[in-house]
Scaffold this active site. Structure first.
Site, PDB file in Angstrom:
ATOM      1  N   ASP A  24       0.842  -1.200   0.000  1.00 17.14           N
ATOM      2  CA  ASP A  24       0.000   0.000   0.000  1.00 17.14           C
ATOM      3  C   ASP A  24       0.883   1.259   0.000  1.00 17.14           C
ATOM      4  O   ASP A  24       1.880   1.321   0.731  1.00 17.14           O
ATOM      5  CB  ASP A  24      -0.832  -0.063   1.309  1.00 17.14           C
ATOM      6  CG  ASP A  24      -2.100   0.753   1.258  1.00 17.14           C
ATOM      7  OD1 ASP A  24      -2.554   1.107   0.161  1.00 17.14           O
ATOM      8  OD2 ASP A  24      -2.655   1.021   2.361  1.00 17.14           O
ATOM      9  N   HIS A  33      -7.614   8.873   5.722  1.00 15.22           N
ATOM     10  CA  HIS A  33      -7.040   7.720   6.426  1.00 15.22           C
ATOM     11  C   HIS A  33      -7.163   7.929   7.935  1.00 15.22           C
ATOM     12  O   HIS A  33      -7.145   9.055   8.413  1.00 15.22           O
ATOM     13  CB  HIS A  33      -5.549   7.584   6.094  1.00 15.22           C
ATOM     14  CG  HIS A  33      -5.279   7.207   4.671  1.00 15.22           C
ATOM     15  ND1 HIS A  33      -4.680   8.049   3.784  1.00 15.22           N
ATOM     16  CD2 HIS A  33      -5.528   6.072   3.992  1.00 15.22           C
ATOM     17  CE1 HIS A  33      -4.562   7.449   2.617  1.00 15.22           C
ATOM     18  NE2 HIS A  33      -5.071   6.243   2.702  1.00 15.22           N
ATOM     19  N   HIS A  41      -9.956   4.538  -0.537  1.00 11.64           N
ATOM     20  CA  HIS A  41      -9.020   4.566   0.601  1.00 11.64           C
ATOM     21  C   HIS A  41      -9.736   5.198   1.788  1.00 11.64           C
ATOM     22  O   HIS A  41     -10.654   6.000   1.611  1.00 11.64           O
ATOM     23  CB  HIS A  41      -7.766   5.365   0.245  1.00 11.64           C
ATOM     24  CG  HIS A  41      -6.794   4.584  -0.576  1.00 11.64           C
ATOM     25  ND1 HIS A  41      -5.573   4.173  -0.100  1.00 11.64           N
ATOM     26  CD2 HIS A  41      -6.896   4.096  -1.835  1.00 11.64           C
ATOM     27  CE1 HIS A  41      -4.949   3.483  -1.043  1.00 11.64           C
ATOM     28  NE2 HIS A  41      -5.723   3.425  -2.110  1.00 11.64           N
ATOM     29  N   GLY A  42      -9.315   4.838   2.993  1.00  7.75           N
ATOM     30  CA  GLY A  42      -9.936   5.420   4.184  1.00  7.75           C
ATOM     31  C   GLY A  42     -11.361   4.931   4.379  1.00  7.75           C
ATOM     32  O   GLY A  42     -12.236   5.680   4.819  1.00  7.75           O
TER      33      GLY A  42
HETATM   34 ZN    ZN Z   1      -4.652   4.617   1.558  1.00  7.26          ZN
END
Ligand code: ZN
Length: 274
Positions: free
Chosen positions: A81, A174, A202-203
């Site tokens: 990642d 995040h 993401h997050g």
């Molecule tokens: Zn991320």
């Protein structure tokens, strides 16, 4: 079985489903994560930050994931990642990872494209899948005016790089678990209309459940969940270890923490496989 990420995402796209990506912070959770996904018959991406990969060791980690996946009837990928250095991408590829992310989102567009092209070359040469990022995913504090991904830039980015998956900025953050983010679905809709490459959320912890499902419908087929898994393990650990006698079995104590994380994993799987 141990596999690359790209075919998992293409199948999920055909089925209109999401593939969950769970963050590993320690080796101990790996077999539990793979087994829990298998119980739910759900393909799964296990992913690590560059720091965690270095802490565990790239090859040791890929060996444990590979062995954990070998006996299971679901596809399991191991993904690096947010790597912002090509040398870390190379280390993951050499270390047996099946997927990597090059994150050039802090760079100007042209430079992000050219560095991503180099990362794609490394990945393609080793039959490893690759994700990249365009736009900003926040960290910590929620900001109101947001540098969302420009849909036209996204069109150019995927055409010129040929990545397997693209992380886009739609207002997620995040590390957020105390509040939920107001994501910009209009931006996502505009990207989805122009880009057929699977998109990545993401997050995911900080996104409302109903919004996660809308994201899947709008082309996000890889959905990252890290913080909430970590929170569930640590919360259980505070209780379990806080009440434990020093001579109690460490294995039994850790199993109870793993069980708490497994419950969260099941909930996230139900969220993206509707
Ligand atoms: Zn991320």
């Amino acid at each position: 079985m141990y596999t690359t990420m790209a075919p998992m995402l293409l199948q999920a796209k055909q089925e209109g489903k999401g593939v969950p990506a769970f963050n590993i912070h320690a080796l101990e959770v790996v077999p539990m994560m793979a087994r829990t996904a298998a119980e739910k018959n759900c393909p799964v991406i296990l992913q690590v930050s560059v720091s965690t990969a270095k802490y565990i060791g790239f090859h040791l980690l890929s060996t444990v994931v590979r062995e954990s996946a070998a006996a299971l009837n679901i596809p399991v990928a191991l993904h690096l990642d947010h790597a912002s250095k090509l040398e870390d991408i190379s280390a993951a590829i050499e270390g047996g990872f099946s997927s990597v992310m090059y994150d050039g989102s802090q760079l100007p567009l042209d430079e992000n494209i050219s560095r991503t092209q180099e990362a794609v070359k490394l990945a393609r040469g080793a039959d490893v899948s690759i994700e990249a990022e365009l736009g900003i995913v926040g960290r910590g504090k929620i900001v109101e005016s947001y540098p969302y991904t420009d849909p036209e830039d996204a069109v150019r980015f995927v055409a010129e790089t040929g990545v397997d998956a693209l992380a886009v900025g739609i207002g997620t953050h995040h590390g957020q678990y105390k509040a939920k983010t107001n994501i910009n679905l209009d931006v996502l809709k505009a990207i989805h209309e122009k880009v057929s490459t699977p998109l990545v959320l993401h997050g995911g912890t900080g996104v409302r459940e109903e919004d996660v499902r809308i994201c899947v419908r709008l082309g996000m087929h890889k959905l990252n969940f890290g913080t909430e898994l970590n929170v569930s393990w640590v919360r259980a650990a505070k209780e379990v270890f806080g009440a434990a006698e020093p001579d109690e079995s460490l294995r039994e104590l850790m199993i109870r923490c793993n069980n708490a994380m497994a419950d969260t994993i099941r909930k996230k799987i139900d969220l993206v496989r509707f």
